[in-house]
Design a protein around this motif. Sequence first.
Motif, PDB file in Angstrom:
ATOM      1  N   LEU A  69       0.814  -1.211   0.000  1.00 20.21           N
ATOM      2  CA  LEU A  69       0.000   0.000   0.000  1.00 20.21           C
ATOM      3  C   LEU A  69       0.852   1.268   0.000  1.00 20.21           C
ATOM      4  CD1 LEU A  69      -2.860  -0.952   2.507  1.00 20.21           C
ATOM      5  CD2 LEU A  69      -2.903  -1.012   0.004  1.00 20.21           C
ATOM      6  N   TYR A  70       1.682   1.420   1.038  1.00 14.46           N
ATOM      7  CA  TYR A  70       2.512   2.620   1.132  1.00 14.46           C
ATOM      8  C   TYR A  70       3.584   2.436   2.188  1.00 14.46           C
ATOM      9  CZ  TYR A  70      -0.860   3.553   4.948  1.00 14.46           C
ATOM     10  OH  TYR A  70      -1.666   3.434   6.058  1.00 14.46           O
ATOM     11  N   GLU A 135      -2.858   8.211  -1.019  1.00 10.69           N
ATOM     12  CA  GLU A 135      -1.990   7.090  -1.371  1.00 10.69           C
ATOM     13  C   GLU A 135      -2.790   5.818  -1.599  1.00 10.69           C
ATOM     14  OE1 GLU A 135       0.801   7.211   1.890  1.00 10.69           O
ATOM     15  OE2 GLU A 135       2.320   8.074   0.595  1.00 10.69           O
ATOM     16  N   ALA A 139      -2.876   3.517  -4.951  1.00 14.55           N
ATOM     17  CA  ALA A 139      -2.704   2.059  -4.937  1.00 14.55           C
ATOM     18  C   ALA A 139      -3.887   1.363  -5.601  1.00 14.55           C
ATOM     19  CB  ALA A 139      -2.536   1.571  -3.492  1.00 14.55           C
ATOM     20  N   ARG A 151       2.976  -0.886 -13.194  1.00 14.71           N
ATOM     21  CA  ARG A 151       3.030  -1.003 -11.737  1.00 14.71           C
ATOM     22  C   ARG A 151       4.434  -1.373 -11.276  1.00 14.71           C
ATOM     23  NH1 ARG A 151      -1.192  -5.110  -9.728  1.00 14.71           N
ATOM     24  NH2 ARG A 151      -0.327  -4.447  -7.733  1.00 14.71           N
ATOM     25  N   TYR A 155       6.858   0.821  -8.966  1.00 16.83           N
ATOM     26  CA  TYR A 155       7.382   0.181  -7.758  1.00 16.83           C
ATOM     27  C   TYR A 155       8.892   0.397  -7.662  1.00 16.83           C
ATOM     28  CZ  TYR A 155       8.841  -3.722  -4.730  1.00 16.83           C
ATOM     29  OH  TYR A 155       9.432  -4.487  -3.744  1.00 16.83           O
ATOM     30  N   THR A 158       9.622   3.958  -6.685  1.00 20.40           N
ATOM     31  CA  THR A 158       9.309   4.153  -5.267  1.00 20.40           C
ATOM     32  C   THR A 158      10.424   3.616  -4.386  1.00 20.40           C
ATOM     33  OG1 THR A 158       6.929   4.014  -5.674  1.00 20.40           O
ATOM     34  CG2 THR A 158       7.662   3.626  -3.418  1.00 20.40           C
ATOM     35  N   GLU A 178       4.625  -8.345  -3.180  1.00 19.96           N
ATOM     36  CA  GLU A 178       4.150  -6.995  -2.875  1.00 19.96           C
ATOM     37  C   GLU A 178       3.221  -6.447  -3.947  1.00 19.96           C
ATOM     38  OE1 GLU A 178       6.997  -4.170  -1.572  1.00 19.96           O
ATOM     39  OE2 GLU A 178       8.080  -5.593  -0.328  1.00 19.96           O
TER      40      GLU A 178
END
Length: 218
Positions: A69-70, A135, A139, A151, A155, A158, A178
């Motif tokens: 998620l975050y 956020e 997601a 995605r 990722y 991030t 994940e």
Amino acid sequence: MTIEELKSALPNFTDPKLLEILLDKGQIMHLEPGKVLMEPGKFIKMVPVVLEGSIKIMRMDEDGKELFLYYLDAGETCALSLTCCSASKPSEIKAVVEEPTVMLSVPIAFHEQLSDEFKQWKDFVSSTYQSRFQEMLIALDAVAFKRMDERLMRYIVTKMKQHKTNELHTTHQEIATELGTSREVISRLLKQLEKKKWIELGRNVIYIRDDFEELMSK
């Protein structure tokens, strides 16, 4: 930890009395990567406030499948934890320490009291809900509308920003877990990125080009 050190870690908190109560009632915890702080179905007994490092927040389904998620970074707390605390409900998320982390653990018994007595804590909670809601939408959009290759690239970006490095030390299976997909899918997509010379694959490490994010937008 002194009040000045806590103030430096949480610059939005300037009220000396609030900082004093946080130090007096809270517990400073030093956590190593991989430490599981929260799990679905278990009651949350504290509000986690990250002072250094980061914590990964994930959602799990009934089969134990995880979805990232975050992250919680320095100066942040978890909106979902606050919600469970206020409603006295068990946790709906899994929280895992991502890197060496220093955290202030605030007992839930003082959470409501702090909100009633200190505007800075109340504002902190409100801003946490707002930022985490955004956020969560990101997601959700990623799962609902974006292809897996998009995605995966997001990722990677991030992770680069999170760890401030172009070397991502992880396995294909960890990434797949994940992102809620299979290792085979991730391996195939990573090899495609390697063919484009955007990344280089090693043993449990991905070397990423400096301009990776720029390449994504072209």
